[in-house]
Enzyme design. Structure first.
Site, PDB file in Angstrom:
ATOM      1  N   LYS A  78       0.866  -1.176   0.000  1.00 20.28           N
ATOM      2  CA  LYS A  78       0.000   0.000   0.000  1.00 20.28           C
ATOM      3  C   LYS A  78       0.906   1.230   0.000  1.00 20.28           C
ATOM      4  CE  LYS A  78      -4.317   1.518   2.080  1.00 20.28           C
ATOM      5  NZ  LYS A  78      -4.978   1.835   0.817  1.00 20.28           N
ATOM      6  N   GLU A 109      -9.728  -5.597  -8.477  1.00 19.33           N
ATOM      7  CA  GLU A 109     -10.399  -4.864  -7.396  1.00 19.33           C
ATOM      8  C   GLU A 109     -10.888  -3.526  -7.922  1.00 19.33           C
ATOM      9  OE1 GLU A 109      -7.492  -4.108  -4.273  1.00 19.33           O
ATOM     10  OE2 GLU A 109      -5.904  -3.973  -5.740  1.00 19.33           O
TER      11      GLU A 109
HETATM   12  N1  PMP Z   1      -7.741  -2.138  -2.601  1.00 18.07           N
HETATM   13  C1  PMP Z   1      -7.155  -0.928  -2.646  1.00 18.07           C
HETATM   14  C2  PMP Z   1      -6.365  -0.575  -3.852  1.00 18.07           C
HETATM   15  C3  PMP Z   1      -7.302  -0.038  -1.571  1.00 18.07           C
HETATM   16  O1  PMP Z   1      -6.723   1.164  -1.613  1.00 18.07           O
HETATM   17  C4  PMP Z   1      -8.068  -0.421  -0.453  1.00 18.07           C
HETATM   18  C5  PMP Z   1      -8.249   0.530   0.693  1.00 18.07           C
HETATM   19  N2  PMP Z   1      -7.253   0.371   1.652  1.00 18.07           N
HETATM   20  C6  PMP Z   1      -8.660  -1.688  -0.446  1.00 18.07           C
HETATM   21  C7  PMP Z   1      -8.483  -2.516  -1.538  1.00 18.07           C
HETATM   22  C8  PMP Z   1      -9.487  -2.151   0.706  1.00 18.07           C
HETATM   23  O2  PMP Z   1      -8.663  -2.506   1.802  1.00 18.07           O
HETATM   24  P1  PMP Z   1      -9.168  -2.326   3.289  1.00 18.07           P
HETATM   25  O3  PMP Z   1     -10.416  -3.132   3.427  1.00 18.07           O
HETATM   26  O4  PMP Z   1      -8.044  -2.858   4.113  1.00 18.07           O
HETATM   27  O5  PMP Z   1      -9.404  -0.889   3.504  1.00 18.07           O
END
Ligand code: PMP
Length: 290
Positions: A151, A184
């Protein structure tokens, strides 16, 4: 909203600034987390902190404080701003260097920034009626370039896909892998319901392993809903009975149309609604106390 944490100090929002020589600004050389607190508890904080440290390790960025201290920075940021319900942005940058890429010039002086605030990603009505999405031409970045599990502050592909969605009159985009598999959304994971089975892209497709995604898979299993991590393409999207996105900021949001095709009945489906309501109950029950 008042105070922002920067490198050991809480400063008023207006004074919360980082240097233009910070490599996060110059090169996106940083990692981050988006975290939420509900009802005085930070939801799955440990998982977020583990992911942050893993992201940092993957880019050779040393976080010099222990995880426990990082968790307290998050909780303290909420306390300082009197927030029981918050969206928290935690960023660790490479720090201040020169104008070149070389991270050694930053002398390991990484900055830690923590902002506790509120967020409303989508207007409330879309949680009830669902949103329209597109499949984006912009691909999800793939592992050989920058692992999607990291991330990092490199969100340009995600932003490009988001702009594609907005230009098409939609709110969110579904990003494909180089091979054409569903990965995603731009800032959220995706789930598809088909014939009673809950399906989500296998991590090998190249996704961020969402904290919300994991919680939803656990809830589905508790409910006796079969869960599959699998490989899906556009056909699977168009022929799904239900689709929803999950994320810390997005929570659980139904998708009722993709590329102008109605998904299922064109309204949020029963499994989506059930999982959303179970998730909203769960977040209020567990978490790291503020
Ligand atoms: N994919 C991406 C690219 C994201 O930025 C996020 C947000 N953090 C998610 C998926 C979802 O992850 P989370 O449920 O941990 O927020």
């Amino acid at each position: 909203m008042g105070l922002v944490y920067i490198d050991g100090k809480f400063v008023p929002k207006e004074e919360a600034k980082v240097s233009v020589f910070d490599h996060a600004f110059l090169y996106g050389d940083a990692v981050f987390e988006g975290i939420r607190a509900y009802n005085g508890r930070v939801f799955r904080l440990e998982e977020h902190i583990d992911r942050l440290y893993d992201s940092a390790r993957a880019i050779w960025l040393e976080i010099k404080i222990p995880k426990k201290e990082m968790m307290e920075i998050v909780a303290e940021s909420c306390r300082k701003n009197n927030l029981k319900d918050a969206y928290i942005r935690l960023v660790v940058t490479r720090g201040v260097g020169d104008l070149g890429l070389d991270p050694r010039k930053c002398h390991g002086n990484a900055s830690i920034v923590c902002i506790a605030d509120k967020i409303a990603l989508y207007p409330e009505e879309f949680y009830e009626k669902g949103l329209k999405a597109i499949t984006a031409a912009t691909r999800r970045n793939y592992g050989e370039v920058l692992a999607p599990q990291v991330k990092s502050n490199n969100y340009l592909p995600n932003i490009m896909a988001k702009i594609e969605a907005i230009t098409a009159g939609c709110l969110e985009a579904i990003c494909m892998s180089r091979e054409g598999f569903v990965t995603e959304g731009t800032g959220d994971n995706i789930f598809i319901v088909k014939d009673g089975t809950l399906k989500t892209p296998h991590p090998a497709v190249g996704i961020l392993k969402g904290v919300t995604r994991k919680a939803i898979m656990e809830l589905a299993e508790q409910e006796g809903i079969p869960v599959e991590e699998t490989f899906m393409n556009r056909f699977d999207v168009y022929t799904a009975d239900e689709i929803f996105f999950t994320g810390t900021a997005a929570e659980v949001i139904p998708v009722v149309e993709v590329d102008s095709r109605k998904i299922g009945e064109g309204v949020p489906g029963p499994i989506t609604k059930k999982l959303r309501s179970l998730f909203m109950e769960l977040v209020k029950k567990e978490g790291y106390p503020i």
